[in-house]
Design a protein around this motif. Structure first.
Motif, PDB file in Angstrom:
ATOM      1  N   GLU A 112     -70.944  75.142 -34.243  1.00 26.95           N
ATOM      2  CA  GLU A 112     -71.519  75.347 -32.915  1.00 26.95           C
ATOM      3  C   GLU A 112     -70.781  74.441 -31.937  1.00 26.95           C
ATOM      4  OE1 GLU A 112     -76.124  75.361 -31.479  1.00 26.95           O
ATOM      5  OE2 GLU A 112     -75.519  73.803 -32.865  1.00 26.95           O
ATOM      6  N   ILE A 113     -70.453  74.972 -30.769  1.00 21.52           N
ATOM      7  CA  ILE A 113     -69.761  74.188 -29.746  1.00 21.52           C
ATOM      8  C   ILE A 113     -70.745  73.909 -28.619  1.00 21.52           C
ATOM      9  CG2 ILE A 113     -67.858  74.161 -28.099  1.00 21.52           C
ATOM     10  CD1 ILE A 113     -66.415  76.141 -29.902  1.00 21.52           C
ATOM     11  N   GLN A 114     -70.847  72.630 -28.225  1.00 25.78           N
ATOM     12  CA  GLN A 114     -71.715  72.271 -27.109  1.00 25.78           C
ATOM     13  C   GLN A 114     -70.905  71.492 -26.087  1.00 25.78           C
ATOM     14  OE1 GLN A 114     -75.298  70.316 -28.264  1.00 25.78           O
ATOM     15  NE2 GLN A 114     -76.288  72.259 -28.712  1.00 25.78           N
ATOM     16  N   TYR A 154     -66.757  74.322 -22.768  1.00 30.73           N
ATOM     17  CA  TYR A 154     -66.223  74.357 -24.129  1.00 30.73           C
ATOM     18  C   TYR A 154     -66.491  75.747 -24.704  1.00 30.73           C
ATOM     19  CZ  TYR A 154     -65.918  69.222 -24.238  1.00 30.73           C
ATOM     20  OH  TYR A 154     -65.604  67.907 -23.994  1.00 30.73           O
ATOM     21  N   ARG A 155     -65.448  76.368 -25.265  1.00 30.33           N
ATOM     22  CA  ARG A 155     -65.642  77.704 -25.843  1.00 30.33           C
ATOM     23  C   ARG A 155     -64.529  78.000 -26.829  1.00 30.33           C
ATOM     24  NH1 ARG A 155     -62.173  81.100 -22.913  1.00 30.33           N
ATOM     25  NH2 ARG A 155     -61.438  80.109 -21.017  1.00 30.33           N
ATOM     26  N   LEU A 180     -61.651  72.788 -25.507  1.00 33.25           N
ATOM     27  CA  LEU A 180     -62.588  71.698 -25.767  1.00 33.25           C
ATOM     28  C   LEU A 180     -62.403  70.517 -24.831  1.00 33.25           C
ATOM     29  CD1 LEU A 180     -62.450  71.748 -29.660  1.00 33.25           C
ATOM     30  CD2 LEU A 180     -64.225  72.692 -28.185  1.00 33.25           C
ATOM     31  N   THR A 240     -69.572  80.238 -28.286  1.00 32.11           N
ATOM     32  CA  THR A 240     -69.908  78.894 -28.748  1.00 32.11           C
ATOM     33  C   THR A 240     -70.328  78.859 -30.214  1.00 32.11           C
ATOM     34  OG1 THR A 240     -72.184  79.151 -27.986  1.00 32.11           O
ATOM     35  CG2 THR A 240     -70.620  78.139 -26.457  1.00 32.11           C
ATOM     36  N   ARG A 241     -70.206  79.945 -30.949  1.00 29.10           N
ATOM     37  CA  ARG A 241     -70.561  79.991 -32.373  1.00 29.10           C
ATOM     38  C   ARG A 241     -69.374  80.512 -33.167  1.00 29.10           C
ATOM     39  NH1 ARG A 241     -76.183  80.952 -33.301  1.00 29.10           N
ATOM     40  NH2 ARG A 241     -75.680  81.013 -35.508  1.00 29.10           N
ATOM     41  N   LYS A 250     -71.700  66.330 -26.688  1.00 28.27           N
ATOM     42  CA  LYS A 250     -70.671  67.354 -26.524  1.00 28.27           C
ATOM     43  C   LYS A 250     -69.723  67.336 -27.707  1.00 28.27           C
ATOM     44  CE  LYS A 250     -68.631  66.489 -22.687  1.00 28.27           C
ATOM     45  NZ  LYS A 250     -68.070  66.316 -21.352  1.00 28.27           N
ATOM     46  N   VAL A 294     -67.900  69.753 -31.254  1.00 26.41           N
ATOM     47  CA  VAL A 294     -68.086  70.782 -32.283  1.00 26.41           C
ATOM     48  C   VAL A 294     -68.919  70.173 -33.399  1.00 26.41           C
ATOM     49  CG1 VAL A 294     -66.903  72.299 -33.902  1.00 26.41           C
ATOM     50  CG2 VAL A 294     -65.821  71.744 -31.736  1.00 26.41           C
TER      51      VAL A 294
END
Length: 181
Positions: A88-90, A94-95, A107, A129-130, A160, A162
């Motif tokens: 998961e990316i937060q 970020y993508r 990132l 983001t997944r 923030k 991964v």
């Protein structure tokens, strides 16, 4: 007495297990895997299951008994169902996106980071983001997921980065402003 090492490994229909001294090969519907094992470890087939036997109760063989059984069981599971790790990316902006088989991560660096999948690994994007890392080799799936996470690990102040799906990141309070002189 190894409790894990004594468990039988169920061999589903459509899976072939070939045992040579020091090497175990497993072939199934999703692919083929090969694992080197200690040549002294013995394998016995009994009505659709595989049993791992150790030659003696020496410390070395007691240690290898459960390990060998688990490695072979993971191979059987991998060639039948496969393995998957979700990331998961937060973070704002970020993508991730796929360009062919290559995973492109934005990132917060000055450039996008490209991750090429090794043979046997596929990336799946459920959303920007997944990320899903799929493959038949459990160790390789975990290693690639860890490498992606290592590019931008979650930081403790805003969280923030991964992270593994469901991973809890311990947060820190940050600096408090000056209150007086």
């Amino acid at each position: 007495m190894s409790r894990i090492g004594n468990l039988p490994i169920p061999i589903p229909a459509g899976v072939e297990v070939q045992i040579d001294p020091g090497v175990v090969r497993v072939k199934g519907p999703k692919g083929e895997l090969e694992q080197r094992v200690h040549p002294a470890m013995r394998f016995e087939r009994e009505n659709g299951t595989l049993l791992v036997r150790r030659p003696s109760d020496e410390r070395q063989f007691r240690a290898l008994h459960g390990l060998t059984r688990t490695l072979v069981a993971n191979m059987v599971h991998g060639v039948t169902q496969g393995y998957r790790k979700d990331l998961e990316i937060q973070g704002v902006g970020y993508r991730a996106q796929l360009e062919g088989k290559t995973l492109v991560l934005s990132l917060g660096f000055s450039h996008p980071v490209r991750v090429e999948p090794p043979e046997g690994i596929t990336f799946v994007l459920e959303s920007p983001t997944r990320i899903g890392v799929q493959g038949i080799d459990k160790q390789l799936v975990g290693e690639i997921a860890a490498r992606i996470r290592r590019i931008r690990p979650p930081e403790p102040y805003k969280g923030k980065g991964v992270r593994y799906l469901g991973e809890r990141v311990r947060r820190k309070a940050g600096k408090a402003g000056k209150v007086g002189k």
